[in-house]
Every structure is written in C-alpha cells, then in structure tokens.
Design an enzyme around this catalytic site. Sequence first.
Site, PDB file in Angstrom:
ATOM      1  N   CYS A 119       1.036   4.073   4.289  1.00 39.94           N
ATOM      2  CA  CYS A 119       2.026   4.178   5.371  1.00 39.94           C
ATOM      3  C   CYS A 119       3.434   3.937   4.835  1.00 39.94           C
ATOM      4  O   CYS A 119       3.638   3.149   3.918  1.00 39.94           O
ATOM      5  CB  CYS A 119       1.748   3.134   6.448  1.00 39.94           C
ATOM      6  SG  CYS A 119       0.228   3.438   7.342  1.00 39.94           S
TER       7      CYS A 119
ATOM      8  N   CYS B  64      -8.288  -0.012   7.410  1.00 44.43           N
ATOM      9  CA  CYS B  64      -7.013   0.703   7.476  1.00 44.43           C
ATOM     10  C   CYS B  64      -6.760   1.135   8.920  1.00 44.43           C
ATOM     11  O   CYS B  64      -7.628   1.727   9.558  1.00 44.43           O
ATOM     12  CB  CYS B  64      -7.055   1.914   6.550  1.00 44.43           C
ATOM     13  SG  CYS B  64      -5.628   2.987   6.770  1.00 44.43           S
TER      14      CYS B  64
ATOM     15  N   TYR C 211      -4.522  31.467   3.461  1.00 46.29           N
ATOM     16  CA  TYR C 211      -4.810  30.051   3.198  1.00 46.29           C
ATOM     17  C   TYR C 211      -5.576  29.497   4.405  1.00 46.29           C
ATOM     18  O   TYR C 211      -5.177  28.498   5.007  1.00 46.29           O
ATOM     19  CB  TYR C 211      -3.526  29.243   2.981  1.00 46.29           C
ATOM     20  CG  TYR C 211      -2.653  29.764   1.874  1.00 46.29           C
ATOM     21  CD1 TYR C 211      -2.821  29.306   0.567  1.00 46.29           C
ATOM     22  CD2 TYR C 211      -1.671  30.713   2.118  1.00 46.29           C
ATOM     23  CE1 TYR C 211      -2.020  29.769  -0.464  1.00 46.29           C
ATOM     24  CE2 TYR C 211      -0.867  31.189   1.099  1.00 46.29           C
ATOM     25  CZ  TYR C 211      -1.038  30.724  -0.184  1.00 46.29           C
ATOM     26  OH  TYR C 211      -0.239  31.191  -1.191  1.00 46.29           O
TER      27      TYR C 211
ATOM     28  N   CYS D  89       0.830  -1.203   0.000  1.00 46.78           N
ATOM     29  CA  CYS D  89       0.000   0.000   0.000  1.00 46.78           C
ATOM     30  C   CYS D  89       0.865   1.254   0.000  1.00 46.78           C
ATOM     31  O   CYS D  89       1.932   1.292   0.604  1.00 46.78           O
ATOM     32  CB  CYS D  89      -0.869  -0.051   1.257  1.00 46.78           C
ATOM     33  SG  CYS D  89      -1.878   1.403   1.518  1.00 46.78           S
TER      34      CYS D  89
ATOM     35  N   ASP E 135      -0.475  29.205   5.783  1.00 47.97           N
ATOM     36  CA  ASP E 135      -0.583  27.737   5.850  1.00 47.97           C
ATOM     37  C   ASP E 135      -0.902  27.221   4.444  1.00 47.97           C
ATOM     38  O   ASP E 135      -1.993  26.725   4.189  1.00 47.97           O
ATOM     39  CB  ASP E 135      -1.692  27.359   6.851  1.00 47.97           C
ATOM     40  CG  ASP E 135      -1.809  25.859   7.035  1.00 47.97           C
ATOM     41  OD1 ASP E 135      -0.944  25.118   6.539  1.00 47.97           O
ATOM     42  OD2 ASP E 135      -2.788  25.418   7.674  1.00 47.97           O
TER      43      ASP E 135
ATOM     44  N   CYS F  35       3.363  21.744   5.326  1.00 47.06           N
ATOM     45  CA  CYS F  35       3.383  20.280   5.332  1.00 47.06           C
ATOM     46  C   CYS F  35       4.482  19.754   4.422  1.00 47.06           C
ATOM     47  O   CYS F  35       4.519  18.567   4.122  1.00 47.06           O
ATOM     48  CB  CYS F  35       2.018  19.717   4.948  1.00 47.06           C
ATOM     49  SG  CYS F  35       1.422  20.355   3.398  1.00 47.06           S
TER      50      CYS F  35
ATOM     51  N   GLN G  56      -8.013  19.935   8.848  1.00 51.04           N
ATOM     52  CA  GLN G  56      -6.842  19.137   9.227  1.00 51.04           C
ATOM     53  C   GLN G  56      -7.268  17.694   9.506  1.00 51.04           C
ATOM     54  O   GLN G  56      -8.237  17.482  10.240  1.00 51.04           O
ATOM     55  CB  GLN G  56      -6.198  19.730  10.481  1.00 51.04           C
ATOM     56  CG  GLN G  56      -5.636  21.130  10.286  1.00 51.04           C
ATOM     57  CD  GLN G  56      -4.339  21.156   9.492  1.00 51.04           C
ATOM     58  OE1 GLN G  56      -3.736  20.121   9.217  1.00 51.04           O
ATOM     59  NE2 GLN G  56      -3.920  22.340   9.105  1.00 51.04           N
TER      60      GLN G  56
HETATM   61  N1  SAH Z   1      -5.267  26.871   7.526  1.00 51.43           N
HETATM   62  C1  SAH Z   1      -6.304  25.925   7.208  1.00 51.43           C
HETATM   63  C2  SAH Z   1      -6.196  25.330   5.810  1.00 51.43           C
HETATM   64  C3  SAH Z   1      -4.826  24.976   5.287  1.00 51.43           C
HETATM   65  S1  SAH Z   1      -4.812  24.028   3.801  1.00 51.43           S
HETATM   66  C4  SAH Z   1      -6.428  24.860   8.271  1.00 51.43           C
HETATM   67  O1  SAH Z   1      -5.548  24.702   9.113  1.00 51.43           O
HETATM   68  O2  SAH Z   1      -7.430  24.165   8.296  1.00 51.43           O
HETATM   69  C5  SAH Z   1      -4.491  25.189   2.569  1.00 51.43           C
HETATM   70  C6  SAH Z   1      -5.707  25.992   2.123  1.00 51.43           C
HETATM   71  O3  SAH Z   1      -5.252  26.905   1.125  1.00 51.43           O
HETATM   72  C7  SAH Z   1      -6.807  25.181   1.482  1.00 51.43           C
HETATM   73  O4  SAH Z   1      -8.029  25.472   2.126  1.00 51.43           O
HETATM   74  C8  SAH Z   1      -6.847  25.675   0.023  1.00 51.43           C
HETATM   75  O5  SAH Z   1      -8.145  25.709  -0.519  1.00 51.43           O
HETATM   76  C9  SAH Z   1      -6.271  27.066   0.148  1.00 51.43           C
HETATM   77  N2  SAH Z   1      -5.633  27.633  -1.056  1.00 51.43           N
HETATM   78  C10 SAH Z   1      -4.971  26.988  -2.039  1.00 51.43           C
HETATM   79  N3  SAH Z   1      -4.469  27.857  -2.937  1.00 51.43           N
HETATM   80  C11 SAH Z   1      -4.811  29.101  -2.519  1.00 51.43           C
HETATM   81  C12 SAH Z   1      -4.550  30.422  -3.016  1.00 51.43           C
HETATM   82  N4  SAH Z   1      -3.856  30.616  -4.141  1.00 51.43           N
HETATM   83  N5  SAH Z   1      -5.023  31.467  -2.316  1.00 51.43           N
HETATM   84  C13 SAH Z   1      -5.736  31.275  -1.163  1.00 51.43           C
HETATM   85  N6  SAH Z   1      -6.015  30.047  -0.640  1.00 51.43           N
HETATM   86  C14 SAH Z   1      -5.555  28.971  -1.302  1.00 51.43           C
END
Ligand code: SAH
Length: 452
Positions: free
Chosen positions: A82, A158, A311, A79, A380, A407, A282
């Site tokens: 993991c 899983c 984001y 898989c 983020d 990430c 998340q």
């Molecule tokens: N901070 C949030 C989400 C992080 S994930 C949390 O912790 O839950 C990253 C996010 O960025 C996603 O929701 C995605 O839709 C958004 N995203 C992706 N490209 C983007 C862009 N160009 N401008 C603004 N947001 C964007």
Amino acid sequence: MSISKNKRVEVFIDGVTTQGWGVGHIDGFAVFVANAAIGDTILVHIIKVKKNYAIGKLLDIIIPSPNRYEPDCPVFSQCGGCAYRHITYDSELNIKYKQVKDAFSRIAHMDIKPQPIISANNIDRYRNKAQFPVGFDGELKIGFYAPYSHRIINCRDCKLQPKEFTTALQVFDEFLLQNHIPIYNEKENKGLLRHIYLRKADATEEILACAVINGDALPNANILAEKLKDALPNLKGFLININKSDTNVILGDKCKLIWGQDYITDVLCGCKFRISPLSFYQVNSSQAKMLYEKAQDYASLNSDDILLDLYCGTGTIGLTMASKVKKLIGVEIVESAVKDANINAQINNITNAKFICDDASNAVKKMIENDELPSVVLVDPPRKGLSPELISTIAAIKPNRIVYISCDPATLARDCALFKTSNYTVKELTPVDMFPRTAHVECVVLMSKVQN
Ligand code: SAH
C-alpha cells in the site's frame, strides 16, 4: 541551505511521486519521502543525495496534513504493497486524478480534463488474488516485499486480501513448520517453497490454492490439501506450481493438481468466467465491472460491428460485449488464457467469438492480410503499453473507435500522442480506481478518427 547526506531538515510536502512518496523542496531541490502526505510539515533524515533529487526518511511529523489519518495496518510503513494507508480515500482519489491529468500534459502535451475518477465502494479486502513470498531467516516469513527490495515483511492478515487468505496462510504456516519443508532462498536458488498463491472468485466465493515450488513435488502435499479443505469450505482445488528458474518471475509454466479442480469460476457483468492459475484475471472484480461498463459505453457497439479485443486474457471484456456485435475476435499470447477464453465463450453460449493465440502485432498484421477488418478495437496491454508499430497498424485498419484500457498513465499518454499522429484523438478519458490504497490507477480512453 545546501542539502547533504545525513542532514536533518524540516520540509513541507507539496507533491507526490507516481509511487506515492511525498515530495518536498529545499531551495528548489526535490526531496522524496515515503509515507509523507501532501500538506505535512515533517522532519526528515536525508539518506541519499542524487544529482536532481534527494531521498529522506521520515523522522517526525511536525504539522500533520489535514488529510492524514492513522494507518490501520501494523506493517504499512515497511511493506511495499500500500502507498496511501495514511491519508483519506478522498485525497488518494484527488492524487490519482491529478496524476492522470499531469501524465497527459507532461508526456503527451495534451490538455485533457479527465471525467471524474470512478471510486471504489470497498477500499479494503477487494483483491481476489495474492502471491505471498515465503522466506526463512531464523523465523518463517510470509508476506510482501519491502519497497524496492526482496526483504520479506511478515504480513499474515493483509487488509487488501479476503479474510480466507489469512486462514489459508495459518494452515500453510503450521504445515510448513510441522513437516520441516525447506523454504526457498533466493540468493542461493536453494530450498523448496517459494510462494503461496491464492485466488478467490468474488461472486461464487470459490477458492484456489497453489504452492509455488523449486522442485517437482511437495512432501505430504495431500496432508496440506486436507488441512486447507477443512479450513476453507469453498476451496475448489489445490495445486503445486513448478518454478525451478533463478528469476524474479513468480510462477513457472507448469502446474500439477493435488486435489480438486484446477480452476475456479466467477461471474462478472452477467457472464461466467473460468479462471485458471496461469491466466490473467482483473484483481478487483467489483471495480472491473465498472471498468468494463465504461469501456462498453465508449465502444458504443451495434449489431454490424466486428469487435477486436487485443490482449484479451481469458476473453472477459469482449465476452461481456459479444451479444451487442456481429463478431468478436480476441487476441492473447498466453495459451492457457486462450483455452479459458474459448471455454468461457462456450459456458456463456456465445457463438460469435473467436480467440487467437498470438502476439497482438502479428495478429493484427494477419487480419490486414486476410482483409478481416474490425470496426471497433479495444486494447488492454500490460504496463509497457503498445509498440509504435502496433499503433500505426491499428490506425491503418481505420476502426471507427478505439478503446484503450491501461494500468499505466505514463505509457497510455505516450501511446495516445502516437495515435494522434495517426489521426486518432482522445474523445474522453475516465480514470478508474481499481487498486485503492496502492499507488496504481487504471484508465479507460475513447479515441476516434479525426474527421478531415
Ligand atoms: N483484457 C484482459 C487482460 C488484460 S492483461 C482482462 O481484462 O482480463 C494483459 C494481457 O495481455 C495478459 O493476459 C497478457 O498475457 C497479454 N499479453 C501480454 N503481451 C502480449 C502480446 N504481445 N500479445 C498479446 N497478448 C499479450
């Protein structure tokens, strides 16, 4: 000894790739082997030889690494989910810590000593979301893709997913066979059911189920809803998601509600959050709490601060910090996530937050034009990180602190090097193990302005 295809060689594993594969060296030539552990001496079959490296298949473990243990999943070796089910959790954490440190020295040429990695209490069944591909090749397959392939490995239980997902898959399995639902064939872009998509809110235990289909309707969808309801007392809704496109993208942008409601509610860091099928949330709630607390600690907010959460998804990070600041501005490109963010502000009685649906770079440029300047910026982004343009625009706002959640240590290191050229330096970095047993590692970084 020269290396060539089909040779069998003995090799000592002394490193690991960012995908979690073991790395050994034969006459200085790197050999990558899946499921090998640092400290193993193994017999490998060389299956591919490239210019700078070779790929080997593990045939036999001659001397096992002291960090090894018996994988507790029957499909671990096939898989793609993991990467570290064959080693102790401690050695997995050491690998992740070193990966972060190495990314900064290799890519950013920064000698950074990260804070100790925040480890997870639960290394199994921690995920709150799964998207299982469904296929048919003489038998019904529901599970995960093999590494670097779209071959489905059957996996109905899983270890990373909650037990309720196993129950849901049993219901789907019976329903699909009894109702002769055509299963999607990716190569021909034919058939109906593509993925089974499940979400569970950790704190409330609410569940949302969704069938992703290549069509407009799922025959007998109401029967399936009844069966899911019977098997899962906490099911809050069942939907179909329509995805008729010939792509790898799992979800289409339209959902139809079959039964119940089209969202679940979770509680994180004392706030309630509405989670819709298309919004980001998340995947490891208990570790998300640790991550957000560390981010808040780095942001060291006060009541005069204007916090920009770029984001922001459904607004989760910023909303957990809203009571500390004068104003919160969230920016997110997905419309349904912004809708959720506004509802989330409302259900938590937060009145100092505004959410903008826009691309992050556009939104920051507009803020500069309107002289609406945040004092703390939190970002983020997805794995690809930030654009050089956005980095210099953020720096031009001259925030007191920048908190970067990432990430992907490689793009994070690249971006921190660019921030450095704009006078923002890394003050502290903490890796967080959001995804135990997989090769992924999350980081949170505090940057502040260099004092001239
Ligand atoms: N901070 C949030 C989400 C992080 S994930 C949390 O912790 O839950 C990253 C996010 O960025 C996603 O929701 C995605 O839709 C958004 N995203 C992706 N490209 C983007 C862009 N160009 N401008 C603004 N947001 C964007």
